[in-house]
Structure formats: structure tokens, C-alpha cells
Scaffold this active site. Structure first.
Site, PDB file in Angstrom:
ATOM      1  N   GLU A 122       1.119  -1.287   0.345  1.00  0.00           N
ATOM      2  CA  GLU A 122       0.158  -0.222   0.528  1.00  0.00           C
ATOM      3  C   GLU A 122       1.006   1.198  -0.347  1.00  0.00           C
ATOM      4  OE1 GLU A 122      -2.502  -1.340   3.767  1.00  0.00           O
ATOM      5  OE2 GLU A 122      -3.616  -1.190   2.175  1.00  0.00           O
ATOM      6  N   GLU A 142      -3.144 -10.320   3.305  1.00  0.00           N
ATOM      7  CA  GLU A 142      -4.094 -10.605   4.922  1.00  0.00           C
ATOM      8  C   GLU A 142      -5.049 -11.000   5.225  1.00  0.00           C
ATOM      9  OE1 GLU A 142      -2.750  -7.773   2.855  1.00  0.00           O
ATOM     10  OE2 GLU A 142      -2.569  -5.948   3.555  1.00  0.00           O
TER      11      GLU A 142
END
Ligand code: 1HE
Length: 268
Positions: A122, A142
């Protein structure tokens, strides 16, 4: 000339001034694989809030140790045992940092190596250009951790690779690296040598542009993506009105008219 920036003497992020207004920002918590804890995010917010007003012409974002960034500090997250509201606020601070990067108007070139995973991806996707060496690999673990992205991957990683690939990465833990990572759009440059050297070379090239042009390139394009096509076209005209008539551009146009400016040629 490479010296520490006197205004940014942080614990987890080091900032050095190079020549030509280039700053090198280095994540510097290698013992924790540069995992992003709350303190690091605050340092990034301060830095990227101030850099556009403090003369940065281009920024290289790098990392020390064998890995670029292992994402969210999972140990801090575990220890803090956060409430939903607490973690929402953590994510909002991440967005603050990454939006300052993407919309700040200063070119940011990420020099990637090793793990670029979870929140590390990110972070990398908030840079304007990504350069990776052959050790770099990209993943969104994740799903395997019982988590979800919270630092903008649903926007920026989708922009890079598309919705289906991002969902696959999260569902299956798929890892991209090398040529395949380049082909799917996770990076723009894959180098056999040092990604930092290549990023510095690109930063020097970008820093040779006029700052107002770079400001438009590194903020307006992103803003326009959030607009309807009609509004984006209108906004483009207004920005071009300002940028394309800037007094500093006259000497460059003059050089073109007098045939002393470099022409655009194919690489070979
Ligand atoms: C960490 C972290 C971390 C390492 N938070 N401490 N991110 C992940 O799921 C990636 C998790 N990390 C890894 O898979 C591996 O650590 C690496 C592939 C990055 C590196 O492997 P390796 O073998 O070099 O290191 P290591 O032995 O796993 O870890 C070394 C130390 O770094 C160890 O600490 P130590 O005190 O025991 O030595 C690890 O605990 C520490 N460390 N990664 C905290 N991530 C806004 S939402 C964003 C959502 C996410 O980002 S999810 C996180 C995804």
C-alpha cells in the site's frame, strides 16, 4: 553531497538531502522488517506534509535491510488489542500519510527490494513510480492473517493490477515477483542491479522538470481520477492554463523554437 535533513531527525525514517533538491527517505527499522507502527506513520505524515513546501524536487523512497516493508506492525496490533474505532483511526492516519504522498505534487520514486507486502505494498503504491530489483516480491497476506487491507489497497493496488488480481492476491496469498510483477503493473522498472541507483537516476530526471509541471503531474492526475470525465477535462484545461503559460517555461520553448533543445528520439 549527501547529508541528513536537519528538520527531519526521526526514529524510524531517515531523510537525507542529495544534490539537485533530491531527498532520500529510508524506512529504517530493519530489525522489524520496516513494519509500519503508529510512530512510523506519524513520521511519514510530518515528512510528506512538509516536503512540498520545503523545496523537495523529487523524493526517493527506500528501505534499509533485506526487505522494503512487511506492512502493518502485527505485533503492535496484537498488543494494542484495538477496538474497531481505534483501528479505523489508525487507518485514517495511514490514509493521511499516503494521500500526502500521492497528492502532494512532489515526484516520489519507490526503490523496492525484498518483501513489499500488505501495508508495504500500500505504501509503495502511493509512490508515483516503482522500481524493483530481482529480490522484490509482492503480496497481500491480509486474508491469511484474518485481516483486511486498510491503507488504500482497495483503491491503489486495484488501480495498478485491477480488481480481479487484487482479490486473487488476497484470497489465495498469491505472490508476484520479477517479470510477472512488471507485466501485471505492480512496478514500472525491473532492474538487475540496484533499485536505489535506478530510482535516483529517475528522480534526477524528474527533478530537472519545472516544479510547477511536476506539481500538476503528481497531484492533478490523481485528483482527476476521482472526477467525472467532464469535470476532469475542465480541470485539465484550467491546470494547463496555469502550467503551460508559466514564465519559467519560456526559455524551454525558446530553445525548442531555436532548435537548441533536445528532440524526442527512440531509444535505439
Ligand atoms: C514484524 C512484521 C510485521 C516482521 N509486524 N513485526 N504483513 C505480513 O503478513 C508480513 C509479515 N512478515 C513476514 O512475512 C516476514 O517477517 C517477512 C517475509 C517480511 C520477513 O521474513 P524474515 O524471515 O526475514 O523475518 P522474521 O523472522 O519473520 O521477522 C523478523 C522480525 O521482524 C521479527 O521480530 P523479532 O523481534 O522476533 O526479531 C518479526 O516479528 C518482525 N516482523 N514482520 C511486526 N508485519 C492498514 S492495514 C494493513 C494490513 C497489513 O499490512 S497486514 C500485514 C501483512
Amino acid at each position: 553531497m549527501s547529508q541528513p535533513h536537519p528538520d527531519f531527525l526521526f526514529a524510524n525514517v531517515t531523510v537525507t538531502l542529495e544534490d539537485e533538491g533530491i531527498w532520500v527517505v529510508t524506512l529504517n527499522r530493519p530489525a522489524k522488517r520496516n513494519a509500519l507502527d503508529e510512530a512510523t506513520i506519524e513520521e511519514l505524515i510530518e515528512l510528506f506534509s512538509k516536503a512540498p513546501r520545503q523545496g523537495a524536487r523529487a523524493i526517493v523512497l527506500a528501505a534499509s535491510g533485506d526487505h522494503f516493508c512487511a506492512g502493518l506492525d502485527l505485533v503492535e496490533h496484537h498488543d494494542e488489542d484495538r477496538s474497531p474505532a481505534d483501528f479505523m483511526h489508525v487507518c485514517l492516519r495511514w490514509h493521511e500519510a499516503f494521500n500526502k504522498m500521492e497528492y502532494g505534487g512532489v515526484p516520489i520514486i519507490a526503490a523496492l527490494h525484498g518483501a513489499v507486502v500488505g501495508g508495504g505494498l500500500e505504501l509503495a503504491s502511493a509512490a508515483h513510480v516503482r522500481v524493483a530489483d530481482e529480490t522484490a516480491y509482492f503480496a497481500l497476506p491480509e486474508g491469511q492473517r484474518g485481516l483486511f487491507t486498510g491503507g488504500g489497497a482497495t483503491i491503489r493496488v486495484v488501480d495498478l493490477v485491477g480488481k480481479s488480481r487484487m482479490i486473487d492476491m488476497m484470497l489465495t496469498g498469491r505472490v508476484y515477483q520479477g517479470q510477472e510483477a512488471l507485466d501485471v503493473g505492480l512496478l514500472q522498472y525491473l532492474v538487475s542491479g540496484s533499485s536505489l541507483d535506478k530510482a535516483l537516476e529517475l528522480a534526477r530526471r524528474a527533478a530537472a522538470n519545472l516544479p510547477l509541471s511536476n506539481f500538476a503531474i503528481c497531484s492533478a492526475v490523481s485528483h482527476m481520477q476521482n472526477m467525472s470525465a467532464m469535470d476532469a477535462a475542465y480541470c485539465e484545461a484550467v491546470i494547463a492554463g496555469v502550467v503551460n503559460t508559466q514564465p519559467d517555461a519560456r526559455s524551454r520553448l525558446d530553445a525548442f523554437a531555436k532548435k537548441t533543445a533536445a528532440r524526442v528520439r527512440p531509444n535505439n
